[in-house]
Enzyme design. Structure first.
Site, short mmCIF file in Angstrom:
data_model
loop_
_atom_site.label_atom_id
_atom_site.label_comp_id
_atom_site.label_asym_id
_atom_site.label_seq_id
_atom_site.Cartn_x
_atom_site.Cartn_y
_atom_site.Cartn_z
N HIS A 155 44.68 29.44 52.41
CA HIS A 155 44.70 29.88 53.81
C HIS A 155 44.93 28.70 54.75
O HIS A 155 44.30 28.57 55.80
CB HIS A 155 43.38 30.58 54.14
CG HIS A 155 43.49 31.67 55.18
ND1 HIS A 155 43.29 32.99 54.89
CD2 HIS A 155 43.76 31.62 56.51
CE1 HIS A 155 43.43 33.70 56.01
NE2 HIS A 155 43.72 32.88 57.00
N TYR A 193 44.36 42.66 56.02
CA TYR A 193 42.93 42.33 56.02
C TYR A 193 42.22 43.62 55.75
O TYR A 193 42.41 44.61 56.47
CB TYR A 193 42.51 41.79 57.39
CG TYR A 193 42.61 40.30 57.50
CD1 TYR A 193 41.91 39.47 56.64
CD2 TYR A 193 43.41 39.71 58.47
CE1 TYR A 193 42.00 38.10 56.73
CE2 TYR A 193 43.51 38.33 58.57
CZ TYR A 193 42.79 37.53 57.69
OH TYR A 193 42.88 36.18 57.79
N ASP A 240 40.94 35.65 50.45
CA ASP A 240 40.23 34.37 50.58
C ASP A 240 39.37 34.31 51.83
O ASP A 240 38.96 33.25 52.27
CB ASP A 240 41.23 33.21 50.59
CG ASP A 240 42.26 33.33 51.70
OD1 ASP A 240 42.03 34.11 52.64
OD2 ASP A 240 43.30 32.65 51.62
C1 PYR Z 1 43.39 33.07 60.52
O1 PYR Z 1 42.98 32.82 61.66
O2 PYR Z 1 43.48 32.20 59.66
C2 PYR Z 1 43.76 34.41 60.19
O3 PYR Z 1 44.30 34.65 59.14
C3 PYR Z 1 43.45 35.48 61.11
#
Ligand code: PYR
Length: 435
Positions: free
Chosen positions: A365, A237, A265
């Site tokens: 994600h 990150y 993302d």
């Molecule tokens: C999430 O909570 O999706 C992370 O990648 C921190």
């Protein structure tokens, strides 16, 4: 040295000190209250007290030291002057612990759907809410899985399949099968050994683990637990403070990490209402104020400002300003191959290729960011098409690799992803039980 009595005086949001850890250190977290991803109420519950029991199960040991400026580290406290914090075990928690005690053996769990069911039964509510939540109406989360249902096989017959070798190479490194363990934050929420379990399992099964920035063990602890020669990747990150980002990258490279996956993302964390609702419920004090009760009872998404902070990324960890020029900078500070994690259309995959990156994870994600993003498997088909047409690439491609995540539940899903790019296993997918 501070005394427990002195610390206990700082028990409000105007001045909030907490004690954390075996070393009995005191921290002034007053200015961090609003920054805390889980909200300020949970910290205030421990204001002036020993917060270790709440802190330890979630955070890496060094998180508080790393995140708070030095002047907020107030030094040690005399342990025998600190009042013990009694943590009450509720009836619900007792019932959960009983379910943990009686959970089925791993070998009895036949597939990931069952695994998810068991996880839901035995995880603390907070952990389940965090791991399982996705953005808004969770349409993308469902679509990630559903998209695989639209892809059907066209098997050929009379081929000799006595011996099937599904080992492959991922970014040049051996993997016993075309999957890797992707990054997921806060592993300790699910098990006290958190990410270390994944490190051990990866070694045992010859697959690669991607270490998350927001792990609940420190980066070094996870690397130290790897076997000699075990390949690990690192998910980044990008911190607003680029010196922090640089330090993480340099640390990863120095410790022998083989690839850098930069998450692209998450300009900010998605609106995950299951997790938000839980934080709101935890923060909701019994009150006679009818407006508050009504909101809670209705379960509306009309969350308070306090509760509108989804776990777990502090605002500094994500940078809405992240853009392509930063990727050029990352290339200049590391020799590790760089892969963008969270690419969602062919145009960006092409740009990544043109920038000389090593690949893309076609991912939304786990549906946790932008609801109504398309599934990775659908994006894969268009990326392969356009990378072939516009850049003359063939797949599998050693120099530019495509990965898919989200919705994978079965080996046949993995096979579909591999088959969609080409025949051999240079195309890899992750299995992430969160998604
Ligand atoms: C999430 O909570 O999706 C992370 O990648 C921190």
């Amino acid at each position: 040295m501070l005394s427990g009595k002195e610390v206990a005086q700082h028990d409000s949001k105007e001045s909030c000190w907490i004690i954390v850890h075996g070393e009995w250190h005191v921290y002034d977290v007053t200015e961090f209250l609003d920054e805390h991803p889980g909200g300020s109420k949970i910290i205030l519950k421990y204001a002036g007290k020993d917060a270790t029991a709440e802190y330890d199960p979630i955070h890496p040991p060094d998180a508080i030291k790393t995140n708070l400026p030095k002047e907020k580290h107030l030094g040690p406290v005399q342990p025998d002057t600190v009042e013990k914090v009694e943590v009450e075990t509720t009836d619900e928690e007792k019932a959960r612990l009983e379910r943990v005690e009686n959970k089925p053996a791993l070998a009895e769990i036949l597939n990931l759907h069952d695994f998810e069911y068991v996880a839901r039964q035995i995880m603390p509510e907070k952990a389940w809410a965090y791991f399982s939540s996705a953005a808004e109406d969770e349409i993308t989360m469902r679509e990630n899985h559903a998209a695989f249902h639209r892809i059907w096989f066209r098997p050929r017959i009379l081929r000799d399949v006595t011996n099937v070798d599904y080992s492959t190479k991922i970014l040049g490194h051996n993997s016993s099968m075309p999957i890797y363990i992707s990054a997921a934050a806060l592993g300790k929420l699910g098990h006290p050994d958190g990410e270390l379990n994944l490190t051990r399992a990866a070694a045992k099964h010859g697959i690669i683990q991607m270490i998350p920035t927001l792990a609940s063990f420190s980066f070094d602890e996870i690397v130290d637990n790897a076997q000699p020669g075990q390949v690990q990747f690192f998910q980044l990150y990008v911190n607003k403070n680029r010196e922090v980002a640089r330090r993480l990258v340099e640390q990863a490279e120095a410790r022998g990490i083989k690839a850098l996956f930069i998450t692209v993302d998450s300009a900010q964390l998605g609106r995950r209402e299951k997790a938000l609702q839980l934080i709101q419920d935890m923060n909701q004090e019994h009150t006679s104020d009818p407006s508050k009760v009504t909101k809670a009872q209705l379960g509306t998404s009309n969350v308070t400002q306090e509760a509108s902070k989804p776990m777990p990324a502090p605002s500094t960890v994500l940078d809405p300003g992240l853009c392509w020029k930063d990727i050029v900078w990352f290339k200049s500070i590391t020799k590790m191959p760089i892969i963008l994690k969270g690419v969602q259309c062919w145009e960006d995959a092409l740009e990544a290729y043109d920038q000389g990156l090593a690949g893309c994870v076609l991912s939304n994600h786990g549906g946790r960011q932008l609801d109504f993003s398309r599934s990775g498997i659908e994006v894969l088909a268009e990326c392969v098409k356009y990378l072939k047409e516009k850049r003359g690439l063939t797949f599998p491609n050693e120099k530019f690799q495509l990965f898919v995540d989200g919705g994978v539940r079965r080996a046949t899903d993995v096979l579909k992803a591999v088959a969609l790019g080409a025949t051999a296993g240079k195309l890899c997918v992750k299995i992430n039980i969160n998604t």
